[in-house]
Scaffold this motif. Structure first.
Motif, PDB file in Angstrom:
ATOM      1  N   ASP A  25       0.846  -1.187   0.000  1.00 16.86           N
ATOM      2  CA  ASP A  25       0.000   0.000   0.000  1.00 16.86           C
ATOM      3  C   ASP A  25       0.885   1.243   0.000  1.00 16.86           C
ATOM      4  N   TRP A  26       0.979   1.924  -1.146  1.00 17.12           N
ATOM      5  CA  TRP A  26       1.874   3.066  -1.279  1.00 17.12           C
ATOM      6  C   TRP A  26       1.154   4.399  -1.146  1.00 17.12           C
ATOM      7  N   THR A  27      -0.099   4.408  -0.689  1.00 18.87           N
ATOM      8  CA  THR A  27      -0.844   5.666  -0.574  1.00 18.87           C
ATOM      9  C   THR A  27      -0.222   6.622   0.452  1.00 18.87           C
ATOM     10  N   ARG A  28       0.376   6.090   1.529  1.00 16.73           N
ATOM     11  CA  ARG A  28       1.029   6.965   2.522  1.00 16.73           C
ATOM     12  C   ARG A  28       2.190   7.741   1.909  1.00 16.73           C
ATOM     13  N   VAL A  30       2.515   8.475  -1.515  1.00 17.49           N
ATOM     14  CA  VAL A  30       2.099   9.303  -2.643  1.00 17.49           C
ATOM     15  C   VAL A  30       1.148  10.423  -2.214  1.00 17.49           C
ATOM     16  N   HIS A  31       0.331  10.195  -1.217  1.00 17.47           N
ATOM     17  CA  HIS A  31      -0.697  11.147  -0.798  1.00 17.47           C
ATOM     18  C   HIS A  31      -0.165  12.552  -0.518  1.00 17.47           C
ATOM     19  N   PRO A  32       0.957  12.728   0.209  1.00 18.45           N
ATOM     20  CA  PRO A  32       1.457  14.098   0.442  1.00 18.45           C
ATOM     21  C   PRO A  32       1.759  14.855  -0.853  1.00 18.45           C
ATOM     22  N   THR A  33       2.286  14.183  -1.859  1.00 18.99           N
ATOM     23  CA  THR A  33       2.576  14.852  -3.129  1.00 18.99           C
ATOM     24  C   THR A  33       1.288  15.273  -3.815  1.00 18.99           C
ATOM     25  N   LEU A  34       0.267  14.458  -3.727  1.00 27.77           N
ATOM     26  CA  LEU A  34      -1.018  14.832  -4.312  1.00 27.77           C
ATOM     27  C   LEU A  34      -1.591  16.062  -3.618  1.00 27.77           C
ATOM     28  N   LEU A  35      -1.479  16.112  -2.301  1.00 32.09           N
ATOM     29  CA  LEU A  35      -1.955  17.296  -1.568  1.00 32.09           C
ATOM     30  C   LEU A  35      -1.161  18.542  -1.964  1.00 32.09           C
ATOM     31  N   GLU A  36       0.143  18.398  -2.135  1.00 27.91           N
ATOM     32  CA  GLU A  36       0.962  19.535  -2.563  1.00 27.91           C
ATOM     33  C   GLU A  36       0.569  19.985  -3.965  1.00 27.91           C
TER      34      GLU A  36
END
Length: 60
Positions: A25-28, A30-36
């Motif tokens: 599960d790589w969402t942890r 990738v998620h910060p980059t999506l928020l940025e």
């Protein structure tokens, strides 16, 4: 799995981040980059609106 975050612009694609060999599960990761990226989009939208307003005010 190799994951790449790209931003498609009118003139080119820009690579925002690359995560080689992610497992599970790589969402942890990738998620910060999506928020940025969402924040960057919002800031650019405000800047574009300000430039349009400045252009209209300069024409008056």
């Amino acid at each position: 799995m190799n994951v790449v975050a790209r931003l498609g612009l009118a003139s080119a694609d820009v690579t925002l981040a690359t995560w080689p060999d992610l497992h599970g599960d790589w969402t942890r990761v990738v998620h910060p980059t999506l928020l940025e990226t969402i924040g960057l989009h919002a800031a650019l939208s405000v800047a574009i609106s300000a430039l349009h307003l400045a252009d209209r005010l300069a024409d008056v």
